[in-house]
Structures are given as C-alpha cells and as structure tokens.
Design a protein around this motif. Structure first.
Motif, PDB file in Angstrom:
ATOM      1  N   PHE A 134       0.840  -1.188   0.000  1.00 51.14           N
ATOM      2  CA  PHE A 134       0.000   0.000   0.000  1.00 51.14           C
ATOM      3  C   PHE A 134       0.880   1.244   0.000  1.00 51.14           C
ATOM      4  O   PHE A 134       1.858   1.329   0.746  1.00 51.14           O
ATOM      5  N   VAL A 135       0.519   2.195  -0.842  1.00 49.57           N
ATOM      6  CA  VAL A 135       1.308   3.408  -1.004  1.00 49.57           C
ATOM      7  C   VAL A 135       0.371   4.612  -0.958  1.00 49.57           C
ATOM      8  O   VAL A 135      -0.698   4.602  -1.583  1.00 49.57           O
ATOM      9  N   SER A 136       0.770   5.653  -0.224  1.00 47.75           N
ATOM     10  CA  SER A 136       0.028   6.912  -0.218  1.00 47.75           C
ATOM     11  C   SER A 136       0.814   7.930  -1.030  1.00 47.75           C
ATOM     12  O   SER A 136       2.009   8.141  -0.795  1.00 47.75           O
ATOM     13  N   ARG A 137       0.150   8.544  -1.999  1.00 49.00           N
ATOM     14  CA  ARG A 137       0.838   9.513  -2.854  1.00 49.00           C
ATOM     15  C   ARG A 137      -0.142  10.604  -3.280  1.00 49.00           C
ATOM     16  O   ARG A 137      -1.189  10.310  -3.864  1.00 49.00           O
ATOM     17  N   GLY A 138       0.211  11.851  -2.999  1.00 55.80           N
ATOM     18  CA  GLY A 138      -0.611  12.980  -3.433  1.00 55.80           C
ATOM     19  C   GLY A 138      -2.035  12.923  -2.942  1.00 55.80           C
ATOM     20  O   GLY A 138      -2.954  13.361  -3.639  1.00 55.80           O
ATOM     21  N   GLY A 139      -2.235  12.360  -1.769  1.00 50.04           N
ATOM     22  CA  GLY A 139      -3.589  12.274  -1.227  1.00 50.04           C
ATOM     23  C   GLY A 139      -4.361  11.057  -1.699  1.00 50.04           C
ATOM     24  O   GLY A 139      -5.499  10.841  -1.262  1.00 50.04           O
ATOM     25  N   ASP A 140      -3.771  10.247  -2.576  1.00 53.39           N
ATOM     26  CA  ASP A 140      -4.418   9.038  -3.082  1.00 53.39           C
ATOM     27  C   ASP A 140      -3.766   7.802  -2.480  1.00 53.39           C
ATOM     28  O   ASP A 140      -2.581   7.804  -2.148  1.00 53.39           O
ATOM     29  N   LEU A 141      -4.550   6.736  -2.372  1.00 54.21           N
ATOM     30  CA  LEU A 141      -4.027   5.455  -1.913  1.00 54.21           C
ATOM     31  C   LEU A 141      -3.871   4.512  -3.094  1.00 54.21           C
ATOM     32  O   LEU A 141      -4.731   4.462  -3.987  1.00 54.21           O
ATOM     33  N   TYR A 142      -2.775   3.769  -3.083  1.00 51.31           N
ATOM     34  CA  TYR A 142      -2.499   2.791  -4.134  1.00 51.31           C
ATOM     35  C   TYR A 142      -2.252   1.429  -3.511  1.00 51.31           C
ATOM     36  O   TYR A 142      -1.728   1.321  -2.398  1.00 51.31           O
ATOM     37  N   ILE A 143      -2.628   0.402  -4.226  1.00 48.77           N
ATOM     38  CA  ILE A 143      -2.181  -0.948  -3.920  1.00 48.77           C
ATOM     39  C   ILE A 143      -1.259  -1.326  -5.067  1.00 48.77           C
ATOM     40  O   ILE A 143      -1.665  -1.375  -6.232  1.00 48.77           O
ATOM     41  N   ASN A 144       0.016  -1.517  -4.752  1.00 48.50           N
ATOM     42  CA  ASN A 144       1.077  -1.603  -5.776  1.00 48.50           C
ATOM     43  C   ASN A 144       1.020  -0.333  -6.627  1.00 48.50           C
ATOM     44  O   ASN A 144       1.107   0.762  -6.102  1.00 48.50           O
ATOM     45  N   GLY A 145       0.805  -0.465  -7.932  1.00 46.03           N
ATOM     46  CA  GLY A 145       0.715   0.717  -8.778  1.00 46.03           C
ATOM     47  C   GLY A 145      -0.700   1.098  -9.157  1.00 46.03           C
ATOM     48  O   GLY A 145      -0.910   1.954 -10.022  1.00 46.03           O
ATOM     49  N   SER A 146      -1.693   0.478  -8.531  1.00 40.80           N
ATOM     50  CA  SER A 146      -3.100   0.706  -8.877  1.00 40.80           C
ATOM     51  C   SER A 146      -3.760   1.628  -7.870  1.00 40.80           C
ATOM     52  O   SER A 146      -3.708   1.366  -6.659  1.00 40.80           O
ATOM     53  N   LYS A 147      -4.395   2.688  -8.367  1.00 36.33           N
ATOM     54  CA  LYS A 147      -5.076   3.627  -7.470  1.00 36.33           C
ATOM     55  C   LYS A 147      -6.393   3.021  -6.978  1.00 36.33           C
ATOM     56  O   LYS A 147      -7.160   2.445  -7.753  1.00 36.33           O
ATOM     57  N   ILE A 148      -6.625   3.175  -5.679  1.00 36.82           N
ATOM     58  CA  ILE A 148      -7.887   2.723  -5.092  1.00 36.82           C
ATOM     59  C   ILE A 148      -8.887   3.864  -5.239  1.00 36.82           C
ATOM     60  O   ILE A 148      -8.726   4.923  -4.634  1.00 36.82           O
ATOM     61  N   ILE A 149      -9.899   3.673  -6.072  1.00 36.61           N
ATOM     62  CA  ILE A 149     -10.808   4.770  -6.420  1.00 36.61           C
ATOM     63  C   ILE A 149     -12.130   4.719  -5.666  1.00 36.61           C
ATOM     64  O   ILE A 149     -12.920   5.664  -5.731  1.00 36.61           O
ATOM     65  N   LEU A 150     -12.392   3.634  -4.964  1.00 38.95           N
ATOM     66  CA  LEU A 150     -13.607   3.520  -4.153  1.00 38.95           C
ATOM     67  C   LEU A 150     -13.370   2.447  -3.101  1.00 38.95           C
ATOM     68  O   LEU A 150     -12.759   1.421  -3.390  1.00 38.95           O
ATOM     69  N   THR A 151     -13.840   2.693  -1.872  1.00 37.78           N
ATOM     70  CA  THR A 151     -13.560   1.752  -0.788  1.00 37.78           C
ATOM     71  C   THR A 151     -14.826   1.321  -0.069  1.00 37.78           C
ATOM     72  O   THR A 151     -15.886   1.958  -0.169  1.00 37.78           O
ATOM     73  N   ASN A 152     -14.693   0.210   0.665  1.00 39.18           N
ATOM     74  CA  ASN A 152     -15.684  -0.250   1.641  1.00 39.18           C
ATOM     75  C   ASN A 152     -17.073  -0.496   1.060  1.00 39.18           C
ATOM     76  O   ASN A 152     -18.081  -0.099   1.644  1.00 39.18           O
ATOM     77  N   VAL A 153     -17.136  -1.162  -0.068  1.00 40.82           N
ATOM     78  CA  VAL A 153     -18.432  -1.604  -0.588  1.00 40.82           C
ATOM     79  C   VAL A 153     -18.758  -2.945   0.073  1.00 40.82           C
ATOM     80  O   VAL A 153     -18.027  -3.924  -0.103  1.00 40.82           O
TER      81      VAL A 153
END
Length: 320
Positions: A134-153
């Motif tokens: 997991f990576v935090s960059r520029g206010g966004d969260l990533y898993i590896n190189g993929s941005k997490i765009i929606l959470t907790n469904v």
C-alpha cells in the motif's frame, strides 16, 4: 468514456451501500461479491474474467479459508482492463486461463480489509500467497501501482474496493517471468522474445534470476527491439554480448523493485552507471528517457510484480 464509467460505478455502489446499510441485521440479503460485479455495468469485464478464470462461484459464497467467511476484493473497473487491451469477454481470450485465474486471485484477500486498515507502507497477503504493498501519494491510496478509487463496498461475503489498473504478479523471478511471456504462458501472443534472447546472449540471466538481487526493470517489447534496429531474434543472438550487456544494464535499477506509485524522483542511476530521466507522474505512470534517446519510452504494461523486483514493459529501447 472513462469518467462516465467511473461515475456510473460510484453511483451504483453508492446506491448499493445505501440499500444494504438500511438493514445490517439481514446480511444474507446483501449481494455477494460476484453479484456486485454482475449488477454493475462498470465491472462487466471483471465478471467475464471471473467466469473464464473459474472464480465466479468462489466469490459468490463464503470464504472457507477464513473464520469470518469473508473475502476482500480489489476490483478492477472496465477501464482498468481496457488499459491491457481487454475490453470484453472475447478479448480475454488473449490470456491463458491459468494466468487469468492467478491474476484474479492476486486481487483477493482473506477476511475483511477495510479502508482504515489500508495505510502507507503496509502490506496485504493475496489469495495467491503474494503480498501487495500500500502506497500513499498525493492524497491518493495505491495498492502496488493501482489507485484505489472507491472503498468499503459491503457484500454478504466480504468487502470490495475498486481500482483503476489490473494488478499482475508472476510469482517467479525476473528471468522466469520473461520466459513465461516468451513461451505464451501469460498472453497467447509472446511479447518479450527479443528481450529473452538478449538476456541469454549477454550472460546476464544468472544475475537477473538471483533472488538476492532486487531490481526495477524496464523491459522493451519485441516491437521496441525491432525499432532499435534488431530485425530478427537472430540479430540479437549474433550481437556482441558486451554491447547487449551495456544496453540491458541501462534498463535495470538496483533497488528493491519499485512500483510506479513509489517512484518520486525525476532521475535514477542504472545498474550500468548511466542515468534515466522520468517525466512527471501522471495517470499512474510516467515516461522514461535514456541518455541517448530523443524520444522517451512509454509504459505498455506497468507494475508487474516478480519475486525479485518489479518489471515495467516499455515501447522503446533505452539507450545509454
């Protein structure tokens, strides 16, 4: 089209979360993870992939491998699959089924993993047995190189988070990963036959296969080698091994293997002692320029996790 799809996904998921949150006492009435993909048009490619890869039934039921009975799935949108040229059930035929199944399992975890547990620097084991970062960059969260765009469904059998790129892991070292591509074990049409020959001819195979050596590798496709003047694989085989070694070392960074989301510098020193220059990080990727290149290389497939590093497929040979 991309924005429309993501907005549709957000709307559908918001409605879904609203509906299920109205009656948490009746978890059995929630849709399963597989049903969420079926009911949302922004995940139709994922639905087709789950069917072809044989995991649709698994994600329709409770998890027998976790006491909670839950899964967490990082679900690629249609746009995520489209970045690999996979736009529907038909185009998924370009992938070998065993690779597709493993790729889907790489997006799955045992138990519920909620957004507040996804923090910079942490890892999570996949159902494939390989950890994701997991990576935090520029206010966004990533898993590896993929941005997490929606959470907790919420689903009856776990939790879904949407991501903007398909994650890929080979489970083997860099050389073996290239051989998988070369031997059509990933995509049915090989992409790295020239690179494999270059690694063999240069004598670098033992170094790149050593699990104690961790690299970030920018791997030129066959088309990239042809554009650089190697018309055939035999041309690569006949090339001076020292020359090929110099060229290949210009594509290797001696680090722990860096995903695009983790690369914050504008330059990097190669294993051969030269410099690569990176463009600003945009849309999850960047371009790479070698010292003697006039046109930068683009990423064809970024963020392939290997057992001893990370490989990014690129469309141009990086000249020292």
């Amino acid at each position: 089209m991309k924005n429309i799809n993501i907005k549709s996904a957000l709307l559908a998921f918001t409605l879904l979360v609203t509906l299920v949150s109205c009656d948490n006492d009746y978890e059995s009435e929630m849709p399963s993870i597989a049903s969420i993909a079926v009911s949302n048009s922004a995940f139709s490619t994922l639905e087709a992939a789950a069917i072809q890869g044989g995991v649709a039934v698994v994600l329709s039921n409770s998890n027998p491998n976790d006491p909670s009975g839950k899964y967490t799935v990082f679900a690629p949108t249609n746009d995520a699959f489209a970045k690999l040229g996979l736009v529907d059930a038909g185009s998924l035929g370009a992938l070998q089924n065993s690779f597709l199944t493993n790729t889907l399992l790489y997006h799955v975890s045992n138990g519920n993993l909620f957004a507040n547990q996804i923090t910079d620097g942490n890892t999570s084991a996949s159902a494939l047995g390989i950890n994701r970062r997991f990576v935090s960059r520029g206010g966004d969260l990533y898993i590896n190189g993929s941005k997490i765009i929606l959470t907790n469904v919420a689903a009856s059998n776990g939790t879904v988070h949407a991501i903007d790129k398909v994650m890929i892991a080979t489970g083997v070292n860099i050389v073996e990963s290239a051989l998988l591509l070369n031997d059509s074990k990933v995509f049915k049409t090989p992409e790295l036959t020239f690179l494999v020959q270059a690694v063999i001819t240069s004598g670098l195979a033992p170094t790149l296969a050593d699990e104690n050596n961790k690299f970030t590798i920018f791997a030129p496709t066959d088309a990239a080698f042809k554009a650089a003047g190697f018309a055939t694989i035999q041309d690569v085989a006949n090339a001076d091994p020292v020359f090929l070694q110099t060229v290949l070392l210009n594509h290797a960074i001696s680090d722990n293997g860096t995903f695009t989301s983790e690369q914050t510098s504008t330059t990097a020193t190669t294993a051969g002692g030269n410099t690569l220059t990176y463009s600003p990080f945009e849309n999850g990727v960047f371009t790479i320029l070698g010292n003697s290149n006039t046109v930068p290389a683009n990423m064809v497939i970024p963020d392939i996790q290997c057992s001893n590093g990370v490989v990014h497929l690129i469309d141009r040979v990086l000249l020292p």
